[in-house]
Design a protein around this motif. Structure first.
Motif, PDB file in Angstrom:
ATOM      1  N   ARG A   1       0.442   5.361   4.957  1.00 54.02           N
ATOM      2  CA  ARG A   1       0.244   3.913   4.945  1.00 54.02           C
ATOM      3  C   ARG A   1      -1.175   3.516   4.593  1.00 54.02           C
ATOM      4  NH1 ARG A   1      -0.217   4.995  10.595  1.00 54.02           N
ATOM      5  NH2 ARG A   1      -1.806   3.767  11.685  1.00 54.02           N
ATOM      6  N   LEU A   2      -2.153   4.388   4.852  1.00 61.81           N
ATOM      7  CA  LEU A   2      -3.546   4.015   4.650  1.00 61.81           C
ATOM      8  C   LEU A   2      -4.388   5.217   4.242  1.00 61.81           C
ATOM      9  CD1 LEU A   2      -5.994   2.039   5.009  1.00 61.81           C
ATOM     10  CD2 LEU A   2      -6.060   2.756   7.415  1.00 61.81           C
ATOM     11  N   ALA A   3      -5.143   5.070   3.154  1.00 56.90           N
ATOM     12  CA  ALA A   3      -6.177   6.038   2.778  1.00 56.90           C
ATOM     13  C   ALA A   3      -7.495   5.436   3.230  1.00 56.90           C
ATOM     14  CB  ALA A   3      -6.179   6.272   1.275  1.00 56.90           C
TER      15      ALA A   3
ATOM     16  N   LEU B   1       4.516   6.334   9.288  1.00 61.08           N
ATOM     17  CA  LEU B   1       3.763   6.825   8.137  1.00 61.08           C
ATOM     18  C   LEU B   1       2.352   7.211   8.576  1.00 61.08           C
ATOM     19  CD1 LEU B   1       4.795   4.307   5.329  1.00 61.08           C
ATOM     20  CD2 LEU B   1       5.761   6.552   5.842  1.00 61.08           C
ATOM     21  N   PRO B   2       1.855   8.374   8.178  1.00 61.56           N
ATOM     22  CA  PRO B   2       0.538   8.828   8.618  1.00 61.56           C
ATOM     23  C   PRO B   2      -0.604   8.156   7.860  1.00 61.56           C
ATOM     24  CG  PRO B   2       1.483  10.435   7.135  1.00 61.56           C
ATOM     25  CD  PRO B   2       2.535   9.386   7.343  1.00 61.56           C
ATOM     26  N   VAL B   3      -1.820   8.509   8.255  1.00 63.59           N
ATOM     27  CA  VAL B   3      -3.052   8.027   7.629  1.00 63.59           C
ATOM     28  C   VAL B   3      -3.749   9.199   6.959  1.00 63.59           C
ATOM     29  CG1 VAL B   3      -5.362   7.087   8.095  1.00 63.59           C
ATOM     30  CG2 VAL B   3      -3.355   6.157   9.293  1.00 63.59           C
TER      31      VAL B   3
ATOM     32  N   ALA C   1      -7.166  10.580  -3.686  1.00 63.63           N
ATOM     33  CA  ALA C   1      -6.586  10.461  -2.349  1.00 63.63           C
ATOM     34  C   ALA C   1      -5.072  10.564  -2.427  1.00 63.63           C
ATOM     35  CB  ALA C   1      -6.973   9.122  -1.731  1.00 63.63           C
ATOM     36  N   PRO C   2      -4.409  10.925  -1.336  1.00 68.73           N
ATOM     37  CA  PRO C   2      -2.944  10.865  -1.322  1.00 68.73           C
ATOM     38  C   PRO C   2      -2.481   9.448  -1.641  1.00 68.73           C
ATOM     39  CG  PRO C   2      -3.758  12.040   0.608  1.00 68.73           C
ATOM     40  CD  PRO C   2      -4.968  11.425  -0.065  1.00 68.73           C
TER      41      PRO C   2
ATOM     42  N   GLN D   1      -5.793   1.122   0.633  1.00 68.54           N
ATOM     43  CA  GLN D   1      -7.009   1.925   0.459  1.00 68.54           C
ATOM     44  C   GLN D   1      -8.192   1.162   1.046  1.00 68.54           C
ATOM     45  OE1 GLN D   1      -7.105   2.509  -3.842  1.00 68.54           O
ATOM     46  NE2 GLN D   1      -6.153   4.509  -3.615  1.00 68.54           N
ATOM     47  N   VAL D   2      -8.935   1.803   1.949  1.00 69.92           N
ATOM     48  CA  VAL D   2     -10.068   1.166   2.615  1.00 69.92           C
ATOM     49  C   VAL D   2     -11.275   2.096   2.616  1.00 69.92           C
ATOM     50  CG1 VAL D   2     -10.969   0.274   4.806  1.00 69.92           C
ATOM     51  CG2 VAL D   2      -8.627  -0.278   4.111  1.00 69.92           C
ATOM     52  N   ILE D   3     -12.419   1.561   2.214  1.00 75.34           N
ATOM     53  CA  ILE D   3     -13.700   2.246   2.379  1.00 75.34           C
ATOM     54  C   ILE D   3     -14.425   1.565   3.536  1.00 75.34           C
ATOM     55  CG2 ILE D   3     -15.954   2.770   1.360  1.00 75.34           C
ATOM     56  CD1 ILE D   3     -14.632   2.806  -1.379  1.00 75.34           C
TER      57      ILE D   3
END
Length: 234
Positions: free
Chosen positions: A23-25, A66-68, A131-132, A137-139
């Motif tokens: 769900r999140l990179a 869903l994983p991170v 990234a997967p 997508q968050v920095i």
């Protein structure tokens, strides 16, 4: 009716949300510029390692089916970026413990130079390219100073790679007069990028762990579309 059901089934299987493995990179960018001394660097590393294992953060990591995907790099001048934790899919608490241990054992790769945020963000965007595949997508950029070398954040955001990336900020307000009058507004007006971007403030390096806990919990809990979609399609 049968044709309609078949078409609906194919649409569900083809859904881009359904196809994503996470769900999140989330990539964390840690400041090691010259203004950060060895004691302050240690407070950041140990604070982040502890924040990753805080109960509220652990709960947020596993709040969705869903994983991170998690990564971490340190940054300073134009060419001083170094990966501490490469992309790791956090599927179990053992994965999270291993990531925390990697951060805790890490050593500073450079003694620090200038503060080049634009180059640091560009490095983060390049990491996102491998990234997967994730829904978001968050920095997460933390720092105790404003840009003073190379191009700034706005120049970085002109690149197409940032089209789908949200950038959140963590200000380390080590000097109250500078933070309130200049550094916090600088982050608000220059660093934050994308829908829902937000700023967290640490009142000195001793407060870094608390601020990082709050920031991680908010970032992880805010990305729940994956949980909703997964529940709908079971």
């Amino acid at each position: 009716m049968i044709r309609w059901l078949i078409a609906l089934g194919l649409a569900v299987l083809a859904s881009p949300l359904r196809a994503e493995p996470c769900r999140l990179a989330l990539v964390l960018a840690m400041d090691i510029s010259a203004s950060v001394d060895e004691a302050e660097d240690a407070l950041q590393r140990q604070g982040l390692a502890s924040a990753l294992l805080a109960p509220e953060v652990v709960e947020a990591f596993f709040s969705s089916p869903l994983p991170v995907a998690l990564a971490l790099y340190e940054w300073s001048g134009r060419t001083t970026q170094s990966i501490i934790l490469d992309w790791t899919l956090i599927e179990t608490q053992a994965d999270l413990l291993s990531a925390s241990s990697t951060v805790q054992r890490s050593a500073r790769s450079h003694q620090g130079s200038a503060t080049s945020m634009g180059h640091a963000l560009t490095f983060g965007a390049a990491m996102m390219q491998r990234a997967p595949s994730c829904l978001f997508q968050v920095i997460d950029l933390s720092g105790d100073g404003s840009n003073n070398d190379g191009y700034g954040p706005h120049r970085a955001y002109e690149r197409a790679a940032f089209a789908n990336i949200v950038v959140n900020g963590l200000v380390i307000n080590a000097a109250d007069f500078e933070g309130e009058l200049f550094l916090i507004p600088f982050f608000e007006n220059n660093v934050l990028h994308g829908p829902g971007a937000f700023l967290e403030i640490a009142q000195g390096f001793e407060d870094f762990e608390r601020a990082m806990r709050r920031k991680l919990e908010r970032e992880l809990s805010g990305q729940q579309i994956g949980a909703v979609q997964e529940g709908e399609f079971r």
